[in-house]
Design a protein around this motif. Structure first.
Motif, PDB file in Angstrom:
ATOM      1  N   VAL A  15       0.896  -1.212   0.098  1.00  0.00           N
ATOM      2  CA  VAL A  15       0.088  -0.105   0.110  1.00  0.00           C
ATOM      3  C   VAL A  15       0.879   1.224   0.002  1.00  0.00           C
ATOM      4  CG1 VAL A  15      -1.690   1.379   1.439  1.00  0.00           C
ATOM      5  CG2 VAL A  15      -2.090  -1.206   1.254  1.00  0.00           C
ATOM      6  N   TRP A  16       1.792   1.440   0.932  1.00  0.00           N
ATOM      7  CA  TRP A  16       2.688   2.519   0.812  1.00  0.00           C
ATOM      8  C   TRP A  16       3.595   2.550  -0.354  1.00  0.00           C
ATOM      9  CZ3 TRP A  16       7.722   2.529   0.980  1.00  0.00           C
ATOM     10  CH2 TRP A  16       8.412   1.479   1.699  1.00  0.00           C
ATOM     11  N   ALA A  17       3.925   1.484  -0.698  1.00  0.00           N
ATOM     12  CA  ALA A  17       4.946   1.856  -2.014  1.00  0.00           C
ATOM     13  C   ALA A  17       4.037   2.238  -2.967  1.00  0.00           C
ATOM     14  CB  ALA A  17       5.321   0.383  -2.298  1.00  0.00           C
ATOM     15  N   TYR A  18       2.695   1.715  -3.110  1.00  0.00           N
ATOM     16  CA  TYR A  18       1.901   2.336  -4.471  1.00  0.00           C
ATOM     17  C   TYR A  18       1.558   3.691  -4.272  1.00  0.00           C
ATOM     18  CZ  TYR A  18      -2.360   3.091  -7.081  1.00  0.00           C
ATOM     19  OH  TYR A  18      -3.173   3.595  -7.841  1.00  0.00           O
ATOM     20  N   PHE A  19       1.319   4.185  -2.963  1.00  0.00           N
ATOM     21  CA  PHE A  19       0.871   5.587  -2.699  1.00  0.00           C
ATOM     22  C   PHE A  19       1.882   6.412  -2.756  1.00  0.00           C
ATOM     23  CE2 PHE A  19      -3.423   3.737  -1.442  1.00  0.00           C
ATOM     24  CZ  PHE A  19      -4.062   4.444  -2.275  1.00  0.00           C
ATOM     25  N   MET A  20       3.065   5.919  -2.566  1.00  0.00           N
ATOM     26  CA  MET A  20       4.474   6.664  -2.628  1.00  0.00           C
ATOM     27  C   MET A  20       4.569   7.149  -4.278  1.00  0.00           C
ATOM     28  SD  MET A  20       8.353   5.902  -1.748  1.00  0.00           S
ATOM     29  CE  MET A  20       8.123   5.855   0.169  1.00  0.00           C
ATOM     30  N   LYS A  21       4.301   6.063  -4.961  1.00  0.00           N
ATOM     31  CA  LYS A  21       4.462   6.539  -6.411  1.00  0.00           C
ATOM     32  C   LYS A  21       3.162   7.595  -6.793  1.00  0.00           C
ATOM     33  CE  LYS A  21       4.942   5.427 -10.881  1.00  0.00           C
ATOM     34  NZ  LYS A  21       6.465   5.958 -11.594  1.00  0.00           N
ATOM     35  N   GLN A  22       1.982   7.422  -6.197  1.00  0.00           N
ATOM     36  CA  GLN A  22       1.076   8.223  -6.505  1.00  0.00           C
ATOM     37  C   GLN A  22       1.301   9.571  -5.994  1.00  0.00           C
ATOM     38  OE1 GLN A  22      -1.348   7.342  -8.576  1.00  0.00           O
ATOM     39  NE2 GLN A  22      -0.305   5.486  -8.810  1.00  0.00           N
ATOM     40  N   GLU A  24       3.724  11.553  -6.052  1.00  0.00           N
ATOM     41  CA  GLU A  24       4.644  12.153  -6.928  1.00  0.00           C
ATOM     42  C   GLU A  24       5.683  12.905  -6.357  1.00  0.00           C
ATOM     43  OE1 GLU A  24       2.339  14.475  -9.766  1.00  0.00           O
ATOM     44  OE2 GLU A  24       0.851  12.873 -10.402  1.00  0.00           O
ATOM     45  N   GLY A  25       6.460  12.355  -5.570  1.00  0.00           N
ATOM     46  CA  GLY A  25       7.618  12.871  -4.996  1.00  0.00           C
ATOM     47  C   GLY A  25       6.963  13.680  -3.652  1.00  0.00           C
ATOM     48  N   PHE A  26       6.075  13.353  -3.018  1.00  0.00           N
ATOM     49  CA  PHE A  26       5.507  13.717  -1.745  1.00  0.00           C
ATOM     50  C   PHE A  26       4.856  15.276  -2.196  1.00  0.00           C
ATOM     51  CE2 PHE A  26       8.437  10.766   0.049  1.00  0.00           C
ATOM     52  CZ  PHE A  26       7.869   9.819   0.538  1.00  0.00           C
ATOM     53  N   THR A  27       4.416  15.427  -3.242  1.00  0.00           N
ATOM     54  CA  THR A  27       3.846  16.800  -3.838  1.00  0.00           C
ATOM     55  C   THR A  27       2.452  16.641  -3.613  1.00  0.00           C
ATOM     56  OG1 THR A  27       3.933  16.206  -6.028  1.00  0.00           O
ATOM     57  CG2 THR A  27       5.759  17.302  -5.222  1.00  0.00           C
ATOM     58  N   ARG A  28       1.530  15.428  -3.613  1.00  0.00           N
ATOM     59  CA  ARG A  28       0.415  15.524  -3.390  1.00  0.00           C
ATOM     60  C   ARG A  28      -0.098  14.860  -1.956  1.00  0.00           C
ATOM     61  NH1 ARG A  28      -1.445  11.413  -7.365  1.00  0.00           N
ATOM     62  NH2 ARG A  28      -3.680  12.460  -7.136  1.00  0.00           N
ATOM     63  N   THR A  32       0.420  11.216  -0.333  1.00  0.00           N
ATOM     64  CA  THR A  32       1.455  11.367   0.878  1.00  0.00           C
ATOM     65  C   THR A  32       1.108  10.924   2.366  1.00  0.00           C
ATOM     66  OG1 THR A  32       2.639  13.003  -0.435  1.00  0.00           O
ATOM     67  CG2 THR A  32       3.117  12.919   1.747  1.00  0.00           C
ATOM     68  N   SER A  33      -0.256  11.528   2.799  1.00  0.00           N
ATOM     69  CA  SER A  33      -0.624  11.079   3.961  1.00  0.00           C
ATOM     70  C   SER A  33      -0.865   9.465   4.026  1.00  0.00           C
ATOM     71  CB  SER A  33      -1.899  11.832   4.236  1.00  0.00           C
ATOM     72  OG  SER A  33      -1.609  13.290   4.123  1.00  0.00           O
ATOM     73  N   ILE A  34      -1.374   8.864   2.943  1.00  0.00           N
ATOM     74  CA  ILE A  34      -1.728   7.495   3.072  1.00  0.00           C
ATOM     75  C   ILE A  34      -0.323   6.724   3.135  1.00  0.00           C
ATOM     76  CG2 ILE A  34      -2.504   5.538   1.682  1.00  0.00           C
ATOM     77  CD1 ILE A  34      -4.583   7.448   0.574  1.00  0.00           C
ATOM     78  N   THR A  35       0.644   7.100   2.524  1.00  0.00           N
ATOM     79  CA  THR A  35       2.126   6.607   2.637  1.00  0.00           C
ATOM     80  C   THR A  35       2.576   6.627   3.846  1.00  0.00           C
ATOM     81  OG1 THR A  35       2.423   7.480   0.080  1.00  0.00           O
ATOM     82  CG2 THR A  35       4.576   6.841   1.408  1.00  0.00           C
ATOM     83  N   ILE A  36       2.414   7.739   4.370  1.00  0.00           N
ATOM     84  CA  ILE A  36       3.136   7.655   5.881  1.00  0.00           C
ATOM     85  C   ILE A  36       2.274   6.927   6.894  1.00  0.00           C
ATOM     86  CG2 ILE A  36       3.216   9.480   7.815  1.00  0.00           C
ATOM     87  CD1 ILE A  36       4.067  11.625   5.617  1.00  0.00           C
TER      88      ILE A  36
END
Length: 103
Positions: A15-22, A24-28, A32-36
């Motif tokens: 999940v975090w790998a996918y949302f990290m991709k989404q 866009e370099g922690f600009t969205r 970014t919140s889901i990743t963390i």
């Protein structure tokens, strides 16, 4: 229970790998919140699993689930290329996970 924690931790790694991709370099913000949140939960569950499982087993299975899961997400959701070598690599990782569990 440790294996349940470990599998859940591995799935959260995907999940975090996918949302990290989404993100866009922690600009969205939302991705970014889901990743963390998923990262923290994944690490917490991994730590719980390591209470009873050896480090070598827990960490290997956790990263293996993440690697194969990210591979599958890449193919089926992100439209990444599929070829025989990539599929073979994923199968070898999966075989390693099974052997680690059996050991």
């Amino acid at each position: 229970m440790s294996w349940i924690y470990l599998v859940a931790a591995g799935l959260l790694e995907v999940v975090w790998a996918y949302f990290m991709k989404q993100s866009e370099g922690f600009t969205r913000l939302i991705p970014t919140s889901i990743t963390i949140v998923a990262m923290i939960a994944s690490f917490a569950l991994l730590a719980l699993a390591m209470r009873n499982l050896p480090l070598s087993t827990a960490y290997t299975v956790w990263t293996g689930i993440g690697a194969v899961g990210a591979f599958l997400i890449g193919i089926f959701i992100l439209g990444e290329p599929v070829n025989a070598m990539r599929v073979t690599a994923a199968l070898l990782i999966t075989a390693g996970l099974v052997l680690m569990k059996l050991s």
